[in-house]
Design a protein around this motif. Structure first.
Motif, PDB file in Angstrom:
ATOM      1  N   TYR A  73      19.459 -12.331  22.253  1.00 48.82           N
ATOM      2  CA  TYR A  73      20.555 -11.464  22.677  1.00 48.82           C
ATOM      3  C   TYR A  73      20.052 -10.052  22.999  1.00 48.82           C
ATOM      4  N   PHE A  74      19.112  -9.549  22.202  1.00 46.29           N
ATOM      5  CA  PHE A  74      18.582  -8.200  22.379  1.00 46.29           C
ATOM      6  C   PHE A  74      17.270  -8.180  23.160  1.00 46.29           C
ATOM      7  N   SER A  75      16.983  -9.213  23.921  1.00 47.80           N
ATOM      8  CA  SER A  75      15.696  -9.303  24.612  1.00 47.80           C
ATOM      9  C   SER A  75      15.408  -8.082  25.488  1.00 47.80           C
ATOM     10  N   GLY A  76      16.411  -7.532  26.132  1.00 50.43           N
ATOM     11  CA  GLY A  76      16.204  -6.342  26.954  1.00 50.43           C
ATOM     12  C   GLY A  76      15.765  -5.145  26.133  1.00 50.43           C
ATOM     13  N   GLU A  77      16.428  -4.928  25.007  1.00 46.75           N
ATOM     14  CA  GLU A  77      16.090  -3.807  24.134  1.00 46.75           C
ATOM     15  C   GLU A  77      14.752  -4.008  23.430  1.00 46.75           C
ATOM     16  N   LEU A  78      14.290  -5.258  23.370  1.00 46.36           N
ATOM     17  CA  LEU A  78      13.056  -5.579  22.659  1.00 46.36           C
ATOM     18  C   LEU A  78      11.849  -5.733  23.578  1.00 46.36           C
ATOM     19  N   LYS A  79      12.015  -5.424  24.861  1.00 46.47           N
ATOM     20  CA  LYS A  79      10.926  -5.660  25.817  1.00 46.47           C
ATOM     21  C   LYS A  79       9.662  -4.871  25.497  1.00 46.47           C
TER      22      LYS A  79
ATOM     23  N   PRO B 237       0.829  -1.210   0.000  1.00 46.48           N
ATOM     24  CA  PRO B 237       0.000   0.000   0.000  1.00 46.48           C
ATOM     25  C   PRO B 237       0.865   1.263   0.000  1.00 46.48           C
ATOM     26  N   LYS B 238       0.425   2.250  -0.742  1.00 48.15           N
ATOM     27  CA  LYS B 238       1.179   3.513  -0.852  1.00 48.15           C
ATOM     28  C   LYS B 238       1.481   4.096   0.522  1.00 48.15           C
ATOM     29  N   SER B 239       0.560   3.946   1.461  1.00 45.93           N
ATOM     30  CA  SER B 239       0.735   4.522   2.802  1.00 45.93           C
ATOM     31  C   SER B 239       1.889   3.888   3.572  1.00 45.93           C
ATOM     32  N   ARG B 240       2.363   2.740   3.127  1.00 40.94           N
ATOM     33  CA  ARG B 240       3.457   2.032   3.814  1.00 40.94           C
ATOM     34  C   ARG B 240       4.792   2.126   3.080  1.00 40.94           C
ATOM     35  N   GLN B 241       4.788   2.550   1.840  1.00 39.62           N
ATOM     36  CA  GLN B 241       5.994   2.479   1.019  1.00 39.62           C
ATOM     37  C   GLN B 241       7.140   3.328   1.556  1.00 39.62           C
ATOM     38  N   LEU B 242       6.869   4.521   2.054  1.00 41.33           N
ATOM     39  CA  LEU B 242       7.934   5.374   2.558  1.00 41.33           C
ATOM     40  C   LEU B 242       8.634   4.719   3.753  1.00 41.33           C
ATOM     41  N   GLN B 243       7.849   4.145   4.664  1.00 39.01           N
ATOM     42  CA  GLN B 243       8.448   3.465   5.821  1.00 39.01           C
ATOM     43  C   GLN B 243       9.260   2.248   5.376  1.00 39.01           C
ATOM     44  N   LEU B 244       8.764   1.521   4.404  1.00 41.78           N
ATOM     45  CA  LEU B 244       9.508   0.362   3.912  1.00 41.78           C
ATOM     46  C   LEU B 244      10.815   0.783   3.250  1.00 41.78           C
ATOM     47  N   ILE B 245      10.797   1.894   2.531  1.00 44.22           N
ATOM     48  CA  ILE B 245      12.034   2.410   1.931  1.00 44.22           C
ATOM     49  C   ILE B 245      13.003   2.841   3.031  1.00 44.22           C
ATOM     50  N   GLN B 246      12.488   3.474   4.076  1.00 48.52           N
ATOM     51  CA  GLN B 246      13.342   3.865   5.204  1.00 48.52           C
ATOM     52  C   GLN B 246      13.950   2.638   5.877  1.00 48.52           C
ATOM     53  N   LEU B 247      13.148   1.607   6.054  1.00 43.85           N
ATOM     54  CA  LEU B 247      13.636   0.368   6.648  1.00 43.85           C
ATOM     55  C   LEU B 247      14.725  -0.235   5.771  1.00 43.85           C
ATOM     56  N   TYR B 248      14.472  -0.278   4.490  1.00 43.97           N
ATOM     57  CA  TYR B 248      15.454  -0.786   3.533  1.00 43.97           C
ATOM     58  C   TYR B 248      16.764  -0.005   3.637  1.00 43.97           C
ATOM     59  N   LYS B 249      16.689   1.313   3.611  1.00 43.30           N
ATOM     60  CA  LYS B 249      17.889   2.147   3.658  1.00 43.30           C
ATOM     61  C   LYS B 249      18.652   1.982   4.966  1.00 43.30           C
TER      62      LYS B 249
ATOM     63  N   TYR C 295      25.084  -6.859  14.750  1.00 41.80           N
ATOM     64  CA  TYR C 295      25.279  -8.070  15.542  1.00 41.80           C
ATOM     65  C   TYR C 295      25.318  -9.305  14.653  1.00 41.80           C
ATOM     66  N   ASN C 296      24.374  -9.405  13.721  1.00 37.91           N
ATOM     67  CA  ASN C 296      24.348 -10.562  12.828  1.00 37.91           C
ATOM     68  C   ASN C 296      25.582 -10.619  11.941  1.00 37.91           C
TER      69      ASN C 296
ATOM     70  N   ASP D  37       2.481   2.664  13.076  1.00 44.21           N
ATOM     71  CA  ASP D  37       2.050   3.984  13.538  1.00 44.21           C
ATOM     72  C   ASP D  37       3.121   4.732  14.313  1.00 44.21           C
ATOM     73  N   LYS D  38       4.304   4.153  14.435  1.00 41.03           N
ATOM     74  CA  LYS D  38       5.397   4.780  15.170  1.00 41.03           C
ATOM     75  C   LYS D  38       6.620   4.879  14.273  1.00 41.03           C
ATOM     76  N   PRO D  39       7.517   5.811  14.579  1.00 40.42           N
ATOM     77  CA  PRO D  39       8.758   5.866  13.793  1.00 40.42           C
ATOM     78  C   PRO D  39       9.537   4.561  13.920  1.00 40.42           C
ATOM     79  N   LEU D  40      10.217   4.205  12.851  1.00 40.07           N
ATOM     80  CA  LEU D  40      11.037   2.997  12.888  1.00 40.07           C
ATOM     81  C   LEU D  40      12.181   3.184  13.883  1.00 40.07           C
ATOM     82  N   PRO D  41      12.514   2.150  14.656  1.00 40.88           N
ATOM     83  CA  PRO D  41      13.626   2.238  15.610  1.00 40.88           C
ATOM     84  C   PRO D  41      14.965   2.023  14.890  1.00 40.88           C
ATOM     85  N   ALA D  42      15.398   3.050  14.162  1.00 39.70           N
ATOM     86  CA  ALA D  42      16.570   2.919  13.283  1.00 39.70           C
ATOM     87  C   ALA D  42      17.816   2.467  14.033  1.00 39.70           C
ATOM     88  N   ALA D  43      18.063   3.032  15.206  1.00 42.87           N
ATOM     89  CA  ALA D  43      19.268   2.654  15.952  1.00 42.87           C
ATOM     90  C   ALA D  43      19.232   1.179  16.323  1.00 42.87           C
ATOM     91  N   LEU D  44      18.089   0.692  16.744  1.00 41.93           N
ATOM     92  CA  LEU D  44      17.948  -0.724  17.095  1.00 41.93           C
ATOM     93  C   LEU D  44      18.133  -1.605  15.862  1.00 41.93           C
TER      94      LEU D  44
END
Length: 112
Positions: free
Chosen positions: A73-79, A13-25, A107-108, A93-100
């Protein structure tokens, strides 16, 4: 961007494409020279000697798949995120957690 990943994002959906591009980048910025992009399990996948991370768009969330060892490994950060053995649900509905996301990819890559 790999043609298949580009097509995957354009099919969402067009409403999701910008976030998906951000995730990709965000992921691409962490990948080393010589990595490969592909579609695996029906999702954009980043590969460097092995699969590093996948992501996908779903009805009410984005799925991020760094693998079970990484999630443990990241269970604390993912709580504050819904997780399963191998997946992390990211709110649309929230900004992507880019640093995480960068930390998960790094890590991988270090595990290789």
């Amino acid at each position: 961007m790999d043609k298949l990943i580009h097509e995957y994002i354009e099919a969402q959906p067009k409403s999701r494409q910008l976030q998906l591009i951000q995730l990709y980048k965000t992921i691409v910025e962490q990948m080393p020279a010589g990595y490969d992009e592909r579609i695996s399990y029906g999702m954009p996948t980043f590969h460097f000697h092995r699969n590093i991370i996948h992501f996908g768009n779903f009805k009410d969330h984005f799925g991020l798949y760094p693998g079970p060892v990484t999630i443990q490994y990241f269970s604390g950060e993912l709580k504050n995120y819904k997780t399963s053995k191998g997946a992390i649900w990211l709110s649309v509905d929230k900004p992507l957690p880019a640093a995480l996301i960068r930390q998960l990819v790094q890590y991988n890559l270090k595990k290789i």
